[in-house]
Every structure is written in C-alpha cells, then in structure tokens.
Design a protein around this motif. Structure first.
Motif, PDB file in Angstrom:
ATOM      1  N   ALA A   9       0.874  -1.175   0.000  1.00 18.00           N
ATOM      2  CA  ALA A   9       0.000   0.000   0.000  1.00 18.00           C
ATOM      3  C   ALA A   9       0.912   1.227   0.000  1.00 18.00           C
ATOM      4  N   ILE A  10       0.384   2.368  -0.417  1.00 17.10           N
ATOM      5  CA  ILE A  10       1.193   3.579  -0.295  1.00 17.10           C
ATOM      6  C   ILE A  10       0.709   4.323   0.954  1.00 17.10           C
ATOM      7  N   ASP A  11       1.661   4.729   1.777  1.00 17.90           N
ATOM      8  CA  ASP A  11       1.325   5.275   3.096  1.00 17.90           C
ATOM      9  C   ASP A  11       0.913   6.744   3.025  1.00 17.90           C
ATOM     10  N   TYR A  12      -0.061   7.076   3.827  1.00 13.92           N
ATOM     11  CA  TYR A  12      -0.419   8.489   3.974  1.00 13.92           C
ATOM     12  C   TYR A  12       0.749   9.204   4.638  1.00 13.92           C
ATOM     13  N   VAL A  13       1.025  10.385   4.165  1.00 12.47           N
ATOM     14  CA  VAL A  13       2.162  11.099   4.752  1.00 12.47           C
ATOM     15  C   VAL A  13       1.701  12.121   5.789  1.00 12.47           C
ATOM     16  N   TYR A  23       6.211  -3.293   8.948  1.00 11.01           N
ATOM     17  CA  TYR A  23       5.872  -4.704   8.734  1.00 11.01           C
ATOM     18  C   TYR A  23       5.466  -4.959   7.288  1.00 11.01           C
ATOM     19  N   GLU A  24       4.613  -4.098   6.779  1.00 11.02           N
ATOM     20  CA  GLU A  24       4.127  -4.318   5.411  1.00 11.02           C
ATOM     21  C   GLU A  24       5.272  -4.305   4.403  1.00 11.02           C
ATOM     22  N   LYS A  25       6.243  -3.431   4.635  1.00 11.11           N
ATOM     23  CA  LYS A  25       7.399  -3.369   3.734  1.00 11.11           C
ATOM     24  C   LYS A  25       8.227  -4.647   3.869  1.00 11.11           C
ATOM     25  N   VAL A  48       4.274   6.460  -1.429  1.00 12.49           N
ATOM     26  CA  VAL A  48       3.484   7.265  -0.495  1.00 12.49           C
ATOM     27  C   VAL A  48       2.277   7.914  -1.166  1.00 12.49           C
ATOM     28  N   ASP A  49       1.250   8.099  -0.349  1.00 12.23           N
ATOM     29  CA  ASP A  49      -0.043   8.629  -0.768  1.00 12.23           C
ATOM     30  C   ASP A  49      -0.100  10.063  -0.238  1.00 12.23           C
ATOM     31  N   GLU A  50       0.044  11.031  -1.129  1.00 12.41           N
ATOM     32  CA  GLU A  50       0.312  12.383  -0.649  1.00 12.41           C
ATOM     33  C   GLU A  50      -0.863  13.354  -0.709  1.00 12.41           C
ATOM     34  N   ILE A 252      -1.506  -5.458   1.322  1.00 16.66           N
ATOM     35  CA  ILE A 252      -2.166  -4.351   2.048  1.00 16.66           C
ATOM     36  C   ILE A 252      -2.583  -4.837   3.433  1.00 16.66           C
ATOM     37  N   GLY A 253      -3.000  -3.910   4.280  1.00 15.63           N
ATOM     38  CA  GLY A 253      -3.564  -4.283   5.575  1.00 15.63           C
ATOM     39  C   GLY A 253      -5.056  -4.537   5.440  1.00 15.63           C
ATOM     40  N   LYS A 254      -5.592  -5.313   6.350  1.00 12.45           N
ATOM     41  CA  LYS A 254      -6.998  -5.731   6.243  1.00 12.45           C
ATOM     42  C   LYS A 254      -7.979  -4.560   6.291  1.00 12.45           C
ATOM     43  N   ASP A 255      -7.544  -3.425   6.878  1.00 13.85           N
ATOM     44  CA  ASP A 255      -8.447  -2.281   6.987  1.00 13.85           C
ATOM     45  C   ASP A 255      -8.736  -1.610   5.656  1.00 13.85           C
ATOM     46  N   ILE A 256      -7.894  -1.854   4.654  1.00 13.03           N
ATOM     47  CA  ILE A 256      -8.142  -1.174   3.377  1.00 13.03           C
ATOM     48  C   ILE A 256      -8.496  -2.158   2.264  1.00 13.03           C
ATOM     49  N   TRP A 285      -3.115  -6.711  11.726  1.00 15.41           N
ATOM     50  CA  TRP A 285      -2.582  -5.520  12.393  1.00 15.41           C
ATOM     51  C   TRP A 285      -1.629  -5.869  13.504  1.00 15.41           C
ATOM     52  N   TRP A 286      -0.629  -5.020  13.654  1.00 14.94           N
ATOM     53  CA  TRP A 286       0.168  -5.029  14.870  1.00 14.94           C
ATOM     54  C   TRP A 286      -0.593  -4.219  15.904  1.00 14.94           C
ATOM     55  N   MET A 287      -0.715  -4.806  17.049  1.00 14.17           N
ATOM     56  CA  MET A 287      -1.486  -4.195  18.124  1.00 14.17           C
ATOM     57  C   MET A 287      -0.524  -3.883  19.276  1.00 14.17           C
ATOM     58  N   LYS A 292      -5.189  -1.445  17.846  1.00 14.99           N
ATOM     59  CA  LYS A 292      -4.374  -1.298  16.639  1.00 14.99           C
ATOM     60  C   LYS A 292      -3.349  -0.183  16.823  1.00 14.99           C
ATOM     61  N   MET A 293      -2.123  -0.505  16.468  1.00 12.21           N
ATOM     62  CA  MET A 293      -1.093   0.519  16.518  1.00 12.21           C
ATOM     63  C   MET A 293      -1.414   1.541  15.423  1.00 12.21           C
ATOM     64  N   SER A 294      -1.483   2.806  15.787  1.00 11.79           N
ATOM     65  CA  SER A 294      -1.763   3.799  14.747  1.00 11.79           C
ATOM     66  C   SER A 294      -1.255   5.175  15.160  1.00 11.79           C
TER      67      SER A 294
HETATM   68  N1  MSP Z   1      -2.942   5.620   1.895  1.00 14.16           N
HETATM   69  C1  MSP Z   1      -3.749   4.500   2.210  1.00 14.16           C
HETATM   70  C2  MSP Z   1      -3.412   3.313   1.311  1.00 14.16           C
HETATM   71  C3  MSP Z   1      -3.570   3.561  -0.160  1.00 14.16           C
HETATM   72  S1  MSP Z   1      -3.101   2.170  -1.084  1.00 14.16           S
HETATM   73  C4  MSP Z   1      -3.520   2.568  -2.666  1.00 14.16           C
HETATM   74  C5  MSP Z   1      -3.504   4.082   3.663  1.00 14.16           C
HETATM   75  N2  MSP Z   1      -2.386   4.558   4.228  1.00 14.16           N
HETATM   76  S2  MSP Z   1      -1.951   4.249   5.750  1.00 14.16           S
HETATM   77  O1  MSP Z   1      -0.730   4.972   5.954  1.00 14.16           O
HETATM   78  O2  MSP Z   1      -3.021   4.506   6.640  1.00 14.16           O
HETATM   79  O3  MSP Z   1      -1.658   2.711   5.823  1.00 14.16           O
HETATM   80  C6  MSP Z   1      -0.682   2.136   4.985  1.00 14.16           C
HETATM   81  C7  MSP Z   1      -0.612   0.637   5.200  1.00 14.16           C
HETATM   82  O4  MSP Z   1      -0.153   0.369   6.534  1.00 14.16           O
HETATM   83  C8  MSP Z   1      -1.983  -0.054   5.061  1.00 14.16           C
HETATM   84  O5  MSP Z   1      -1.876  -1.243   4.329  1.00 14.16           O
HETATM   85  C9  MSP Z   1      -2.364  -0.329   6.498  1.00 14.16           C
HETATM   86  O6  MSP Z   1      -3.188  -1.452   6.638  1.00 14.16           O
HETATM   87  C10 MSP Z   1      -1.000  -0.580   7.109  1.00 14.16           C
HETATM   88  N3  MSP Z   1      -1.046  -0.409   8.551  1.00 14.16           N
HETATM   89  C11 MSP Z   1      -1.319   0.719   9.241  1.00 14.16           C
HETATM   90  N4  MSP Z   1      -1.356   0.412  10.568  1.00 14.16           N
HETATM   91  C12 MSP Z   1      -1.125  -0.917  10.744  1.00 14.16           C
HETATM   92  C13 MSP Z   1      -0.877  -1.743  11.863  1.00 14.16           C
HETATM   93  N5  MSP Z   1      -1.025  -1.339  13.098  1.00 14.16           N
HETATM   94  N6  MSP Z   1      -0.446  -2.999  11.613  1.00 14.16           N
HETATM   95  C14 MSP Z   1      -0.163  -3.452  10.354  1.00 14.16           C
HETATM   96  N7  MSP Z   1      -0.377  -2.696   9.294  1.00 14.16           N
HETATM   97  C15 MSP Z   1      -1.114  -1.515   9.433  1.00 14.16           C
HETATM   98  O7  MSP Z   1      -4.302   3.341   4.186  1.00 14.16           O
END
Ligand code: MSP
Length: 511
Positions: A9-13, A23-25, A48-50, A252-256, A285-287, A292-294
């Motif tokens: 997935a591309i991460d939100y910045v 982990y995903e990487k 990255v998702d900008e 990708i993560g299960k949330d998306i 998810w890593w918790m 959920k870690m976030s």
């Molecule tokens: N930008 C969107 C993805 C767009 S893909 C076309 C997004 N970004 S995110 O930064 O919120 O998450 C990026 C990735 O990290 C996602 O696959 C998400 O599931 C993963 N993770 C974010 N928190 C996580 C955990 N605590 N554990 C494992 N992965 C999780 O969603």
C-alpha cells in the motif's frame, strides 16, 4: 523468466512511519526476495499517498504548504526503506508527474466512455476516512462509529463513477477466482459485502472544500477523490514499462481491503479495460495492549528504535516469525527479547559459533569430507529432506512464520546432533573410527549450517551474507539447488568466528 510485480500500500504522509508500516514493507520484501530466488523477474513497488484532506489538514496545522509537508514526511518514509533492507525497485509519490498524468488519462477515458457522470449528492461525510457514509454505517443507537471521526452532512454536486453496474461482474469474477484474496476467508467476507447493493462512487471533491488533489481533467473546479488517485499508483508506476502490468499481488492491511482494494480497484481496472492483478494479500494488524497501533492513538512504535537496538535482521526476523499473515499480533518487548535471545542468539548464533569453533580447533578451519553415515547423520539428513520439501510450499503460500518455525526446528536438531557427537570428546581419542566421526561431524554441522542459513535468506539477507562470507561460500543463483544436501563446503576454509546477535539484555521470564 516469469514477471512478478508486487506492491505495498502507499502510506499516507500525515505522520511518521510506525511498526505497522514497517511490517508491510518487510513482508512484501520477503515475498519479493523469495520470488527472485525462485527465478522470477521481480518488480517491487512501494511509495506514499500524498493527496487528500488528511495531508492538507496536517500541513495546515504545521502552517506550511501541503507540498512542503508531503516532501518532508515522504522523505522520512523513504529513508526507512534502506534501514529495513527493503529491496524495492521503485518508489512512487502520488504528487509525481508520471502518476498525475495516468490518473488524468484514466479519468478522461472513463468520462468519455460515459462511466463517470455528474449529479447532486446529499449525505454524511467523514473527513477522517474521506468517504461518504450510508445509513447502514451508523451504530444501532444512531451515532456514527468512532473510526469515522467528525461526520458532517453536506449537499454538493460531484462526479460519480458507475460502480453499481459492475456489481454482478465482480461477484462473478470473485466466484471464479477463488484465490484472489488471501487469506481465503476474507474473500468470503467480500462476497458477503457484495450481497448488499453497491452505490456509485463519488470520485471528485469540490475545490473549495479540498484543494490538495489532482484536478479532474474535464472539470477544473474539482479534484480527484484520494482513493481513486491512490489506487492508480500501482498502474501509473509501470504504465511505461512493457510487460510489467498486471501486478502479481498487492500487499495491504486488512483495513483497506473493503471496499477500496476488493471493490473499487477491480472495477476501476475492468472499466478501464486493464488486466486485473493476480491477487491481494491482506495482512493483519500489529497491536499494542489490545488496540491497533496507529498514528492517531499515540501507541505507535518507531521501527527505527528497534532496528537501532537489535539490528535490521533481528527486527525482520521477529516480525515475520511472530505474525501469521492475515492475523493480528500483539507487539511486546518481552516477546521480542524471548525470540531474540533464545532463537537468534542462543540457538542460531550458537550453531554458527560452534561450527566455526569446531572446524578451527580440530581441522585447521578447513571443512573435511564426511566419511561415515551412522544413525545420527542419517536422522539429521532425513530431517533436512523433510524440512526442504515443506519450506518452499509454505513460502509459496505466504506461511513464512511456519517456514521459519520448521527452519528453526532443523537448527535445533543440528545443535542436538553436535551435542550427541560431542566433537570435543572425539578430539581426545586417537582411535581411527573416532577420528573419522570427528571429521564427519564437522562436515555434517557445516553442511547443515549452510542449509539452515540458506533457508533464512529472504528474511535475514544481510546476516546470511555475513555467514556465507565466513563459510567461504558463494551461493549460486538457484535457490532450489542451494537447498540440496551435498558437500558444497568440503575443502573451504572458514574465517574467524563472528558475533551475530550480541546480547542487549538478559532474557526476561518467558511466562
Ligand atoms: N494511503 C492508504 C493506502 C492507499 S493504497 C492505494 C492508507 N495509508 S496508511 O498509511 O493509513 O496505511 C498504509 C498501510 O499500513 C496499510 O496497508 C495499512 O493497513 C498498514 N497499517 C497501518 N497500521 C497498521 C498496523 N497497526 N499494523 C499493520 N499494518 C497496518 O491506508
């Protein structure tokens, strides 16, 4: 060579990377390295998702323009990759020209085909999730679930993509492609979800509400909905590279998964006449402490701290060994230390050191040839054959945690073999048979170490390289050949011992 294109997935910045992103990487990297070793032509994309409201808001809070904010945070995400030894071939930012160009082209094409129309929309909108909500999203008491953050009612004219008309097609596709989503039970969840009628997808945001996005090519008063923009990164990054698209897998993560990756994305591709990816891997998810870690909850762990303390490979090992792909895992430092100390330092590290030591002490650091095969040798050999046969299918099925478990079972058995043979005792004997056993035991432990190490290549590439360097071994390109028990090290000279997993702390109670 088979082409194997894999993406994360591309991460939100809108905040710094945390352990979940790392982990995903790492997971995707392990798959990419495994497929390369199996002979595939791998192309590995991350990025990255900008765009979107989140980034716009975070930039505003900091009082800087969104592009500057995105530049800063993107650099942080990018810098994480070498620290984790990620072997990506490309890194995409959705603010890059190559991406914006393709998004514009796809939108225009869909608009020209009549797949996108303009309509007035009245509804509830979640800024945090950047999506319109439906009545069914409410809790039984009428309130909106917390994950949506602030929800406001808005009326506006927007552009809609005709998602609904592809619902039956998608159901048919998923029914005939049973392995599209991993783990399998998630595919069933998607089909459940598709029992409810879909709504068309709003793909625009009026500029007065959101500036930070890709303008619609057919109406400059709007920018593109961030998910429509983001999903297209997988294609835009390789649009000019012949033979790469379609992707083999999106990780990708299960949330998306639902709805963006399992519903919007296949339908977008189908409507645009593009091939569908081979599959989607939805990890858990890593918790921490049960949640959920976030970024937003403040419980996020910085992967760089763990890497600094324990090293990249120990960190990679832990993530892959601990998590069953698809399920959640709780991260605790105690568990990390247990695995680090007992599996890496004591078990594996010990095997490396003992093998080097024994060869040094009793055979001038040169690997002798095996001369006898008694029960102890035959048993270890048989266990190897079993391990080898199990590990490749496990990796093919993304069961890396079990593959590592089997690998370590073999490593433990090799240590037990050394205990049993006790070369330090054989070394004291002058009997010819004992001397033959001594040489055999050194040859056997060396070969077993080479093989056990080979199984760790995708997960701990730098460690494996270091070990191979002291063993005087350069692995050939084909992994299957590397995994054949032979006498590959006979005659090679070992270098000095090396410390792979220094002890940071005494292990705590395993309880
Ligand atoms: N930008 C969107 C993805 C767009 S893909 C076309 C997004 N970004 S995110 O930064 O919120 O998450 C990026 C990735 O990290 C996602 O696959 C998400 O599931 C993963 N993770 C974010 N928190 C996580 C955990 N605590 N554990 C494992 N992965 C999780 O969603």
């Amino acid at each position: 060579m088979k082409s194997f294109y894999i993406t994360t997935a591309i991460d939100y910045v809108n905040g710094s990377p945390h352990l979940g992103h790392a982990y995903e990487k790492v997971l995707t990297d392990v798959i990419a390295r495994f497929r390369r070793m199996m002979g595939d032509q791998v192309h590995f994309l991350t990025g990255v998702d900008e765009h979107g409201q989140k980034v716009q808001q975070s930039a505003k809070k900091k009082g800087i323009p969104p592009q500057q904010f995105a530049d800063e945070v993107s650099a942080e995400f990018r810098a994480l990759l070498p620290k984790l030894n990620i072997s990506n071939d490309d890194f995409i930012r959705t603010t890059e020209e190559r991406h914006k160009k393709v998004v514009g082209q796809v939108l225009q094409q869909l608009f020209d085909k009549g797949e996108i129309y303009k309509a007035e929309y009245k509804g509830f909108y979640s800024t945090r999730q950047e999506q319109f909500l439906q009545e069914k999203d409410r809790r039984p008491d009428g309130a909106w679930p917390e994950i949506f953050g602030e929800v406001t009612e808005i009326v506006e004219t927007n552009y809609f993509f005709k998602l609904k008309q592809y619902q039956e097609w998608l159901v048919e596709f998923l029914t005939t492609h049973e392995d599209f989503i991993f783990p399998k039970y998630r595919q069933k969840q998607v089909l459940e979800f598709l029992k409810e009628p879909l709504n068309d997808l709003c793909v625009s945001r009026p500029r007065e509400r959101l500036e930070w996005g890709i303008p619609l090519p057919f109406d400059g008063a709007y920018v593109t909905y961030v998910w429509f923009d983001a999903l297209l990164n997988y294609y835009s990054a390789v649009a000019d590279k012949p033979g790469v698209w379609p992707a083999a897998y999106h990780v990708i993560g299960k949330d998306i998964l639902l709805p963006p990756h399992a519903v919007y994305w296949p339908i977008m591709l189908h409507a645009a006449g593009l091939a569908l990816p081979g599959g989607i891997i939805a990890h858990g998810w890593w918790m921490t402490g049960g949640s959920k870690m976030s970024k937003s909850t403040g419980n996020a762990l910085n992967p760089l701290d763990l890497v600094a303390e324990f090293g990249t490979d120990a960190f990679r090992y832990f993530l892959i060994r601990e998590m069953n792909v698809g399920q959640d895992s709780d991260f605790t430092r105690e568990q990390f230390l247990v695995r680090y100390n007992s599996e890496l330092a004591n078990n594996f590290g010990n095997l490396v050191n003992r093998t080097l030591n024994m060869a040094n002490r009793f055979h001038g650091a040169v690997v002798p040839a095996a001369e006898v095969a008694e029960d102890a040798e035959k048993e270890l050999h048989a266990l190897w054959e079993k391990t080898r046969e199990e590990v490749i299918p496990l990796c093919e099925g993304f069961q890396f945690h079990t593959a590592l478990e089997k690998t370590f079972f073999f490593i433990t058995a090799t240590n037990a073999y050394i205990e049993k043979r006790a070369p330090w005792k054989l070394g004291k004997s002058t009997e010819a048979h004992d001397q033959a056993l001594l040489r055999t035991s050194i040859a056997t432990m060396a070969e077993a170490l080479r093989l056990g190490t080979a199984l760790l290549t995708a997960v701990m590439p730098a460690t494996v390289e270091k070990i191979n360097a002291v063993l005087g071994h350069s692995p050939g390109g084909n992994w299957r050949d590397e995994l054949v028990w032979g006498a590959k090290l006979t005659g090679t000279k070992f270098a000095e011992a090396l410390v792979l997993f220094p002890r940071p702390e005494k292990p705590k109670a395993t309880g």
